[in-house]
Design an enzyme around this catalytic site. Structure first.
Site, PDB file in Angstrom:
ATOM      1  N   GLN A 100       0.698  -1.125  -0.046  1.00  0.00           N
ATOM      2  CA  GLN A 100      -0.012  -0.064   0.021  1.00  0.00           C
ATOM      3  C   GLN A 100       0.778   1.258   0.124  1.00  0.00           C
ATOM      4  O   GLN A 100       1.669   1.556   1.071  1.00  0.00           O
ATOM      5  CB  GLN A 100      -1.028  -0.059   1.263  1.00  0.00           C
ATOM      6  N   TYR A 181      -5.514  10.924   4.477  1.00  0.00           N
ATOM      7  CA  TYR A 181      -4.117  11.224   4.132  1.00  0.00           C
ATOM      8  C   TYR A 181      -4.009  12.072   2.918  1.00  0.00           C
ATOM      9  O   TYR A 181      -5.242  12.500   2.345  1.00  0.00           O
ATOM     10  CB  TYR A 181      -3.417   9.764   4.138  1.00  0.00           C
ATOM     11  N   ARG A 228      -7.421   2.631  -2.945  1.00  0.00           N
ATOM     12  CA  ARG A 228      -8.423   2.533  -1.889  1.00  0.00           C
ATOM     13  C   ARG A 228      -8.962   3.957  -1.478  1.00  0.00           C
ATOM     14  O   ARG A 228      -8.068   4.813  -1.611  1.00  0.00           O
ATOM     15  CB  ARG A 228      -7.689   2.078  -0.570  1.00  0.00           C
ATOM     16  N   GLY A 318      -9.695  -6.868   8.141  1.00  0.00           N
ATOM     17  CA  GLY A 318      -8.718  -6.018   9.001  1.00  0.00           C
ATOM     18  C   GLY A 318      -8.346  -6.693  10.048  1.00  0.00           C
ATOM     19  O   GLY A 318      -7.630  -7.783  10.275  1.00  0.00           O
ATOM     20  N   ARG A 319      -8.936  -6.409  11.191  1.00  0.00           N
ATOM     21  CA  ARG A 319      -8.796  -7.151  12.619  1.00  0.00           C
ATOM     22  C   ARG A 319      -8.731  -8.410  12.560  1.00  0.00           C
ATOM     23  O   ARG A 319      -8.109  -8.887  13.344  1.00  0.00           O
ATOM     24  CB  ARG A 319      -9.794  -6.008  13.550  1.00  0.00           C
TER      25      ARG A 319
END
Ligand code: 8OZ
Length: 364
Positions: A100, A181, A228, A318-319
């Site tokens: 990424q 970001y 993304r 994810g988690r």
């Protein structure tokens, strides 16, 4: 019957064994000075190679793009060589892995910037959030508005990082355009008050994203480039006057790129999946003609249903991937999942990183 979620799919030039991706997860265990990953990362990613696709933790494209301690980079030969050990092990286990590509923009602190300078962003507006430095959680520093030369140099750094990614053996890259970001800062009105070609109109605010995609896809091919986005997420203090209009425009233009995939965070990153009035992911999905990866709070049933109905092509977890290296196997068997320990998410060593058991190990 095999549910669609567990069947192969091609995302552009990347062939996945199943439709389950490991979402990008920041873990803060790289060398803080060199930005290199280490043997623990090799083990961590290798343990998770049964994912159809691994998206690495967010990885900065240049030193200014760093906003937290101990995040890795992909802008030096040594960083690429360190990542090569990761990609080799993942490939040896039949997995696929993209890196990424990340630039934090204003989500940084002078302590993390080269020469103690101010972070770089579209406009000199403090995000009003916190980041993690050697002193723990601290308020983000007020950034400076990037000059046009800085913007051009940064786009070039994305190109170089994509080239390093291929050198490091990655199957491709995922451009991080989400979560407040740098790319998201250019896109959204709350962080971009520029009056030149890079701000103001929707076309101007989207210019940075598309110029990044232009150079990256030219360098490594669109079939190896994912993106993304988090259209409706308030992550990192980002706001936008009309995200639905903005992202309908962005997604429409993305149709022309033939990207490997578009990865969309549904709702608030790591939080509620609810959208506000006037916000519709379905509308975006209808506009987009390429492979679609969904993410945010999926469980097994949601993922199976979403893949079955064609709502998504791939689901990113994810988690659950933090605490279940063999998540694909567990989902296949409908086996119980290990709980993730939040206290070891960011920073530290092997604990909470490489020591979560697989099913067989747990049973021993
Ligand atoms: C958690 C902590 C630090 C960074 C993101 C790269 O949200 C991140 C991130 C997540 O995309």
């Amino acid at each position: 019957m095999t549910e669609k979620l567990f069947t192969p799919i091609e995302l552009g030039d990347i062939a996945l064994a199943n439709r389950i991706a490991m979402a990008p997860l920041t873990r803060n265990r790289a060398d803080d000075v060199t930005g290199e990953v280490n043997d623990l990362h090799v083990e961590y990613y290798a343990q998770r190679a049964s994912a159809g696709l691994i998206v690495t933790e967010a990885t900065q494209i240049n030193p200014v793009g760093k906003g937290y301690i101990q995040t890795p980079g992909i802008h030096t030969e040594a960083q690429a060589a360190a990542w090569k050990k990761v990609t080799d092990e993942v490939h040896a286990r039949g997995g696929k892995i993209v890196v990424q590509l990340w630039h934090v923009g204003r989500i940084s602190h002078t302590d993390l910037q080269p020469g103690g300078g101010s972070p770089a962003a579209p406009s000199a507006i403090n995000a009003g959030v916190q980041t993690f430095t050697h002193d723990g959680f601290v308020d983000t520093s007020t950034p400076h508005a990037m000059t046009e030369d800085e913007i051009r140099d940064t786009i070039e750094d994305y190109r170089k990082a994509a080239a390093f990614a291929i050198k490091a053996g990655f199957d491709g890259v995922e451009v991080h355009g989400a979560n407040g970001y740098l790319i998201d800062q250019f896109l959204k009105t709350g962080a971009n008050q520029r009056t030149d070609d890079w701000g103001g109109s929707l076309e101007n605010r989207a210019r940075f994203l598309f110029e990044v995609l232009d150079v990256v896809t030219k360098e490594i091919g669109a079939g190896r480039t994912g993106l993304r986005l988090s259209p409706f997420s308030p992550a990192n203090g980002i706001t936008d006057e009309d995200p639905q209009a903005d992202f309908e425009y962005v997604v429409e233009r993305l149709n022309g790129y033939g990207l490997s995939y578009l990865h969309v965070i549904e709702g608030a990153t790591g939080g509620p999946r609810d959208l506000s009035e006037g916000e519709s992911l379905d509308a975006l999905r209808k506009i987009y003609s390429g492979p679609w990866m969904g993410n945010n709070g999926y469980d097994r049933d949601m993922a199976i249903d979403a893949a079955e109905s064609g709502k998504v092509d791939v689901v990113a977890f994810g988690r659950p991937f933090i605490s279940n290296p063999d998540l694909v196997e567990r989902l296949k068997r409908n086996a119980p999942l290990n709980e993730a320990d939040q206290s070891t998410f960011y920073g530290g060593g092997a604990e909470g990183f490489t020591d979560y058991p697989k099913l067989a190990e747990a049973a021993e």
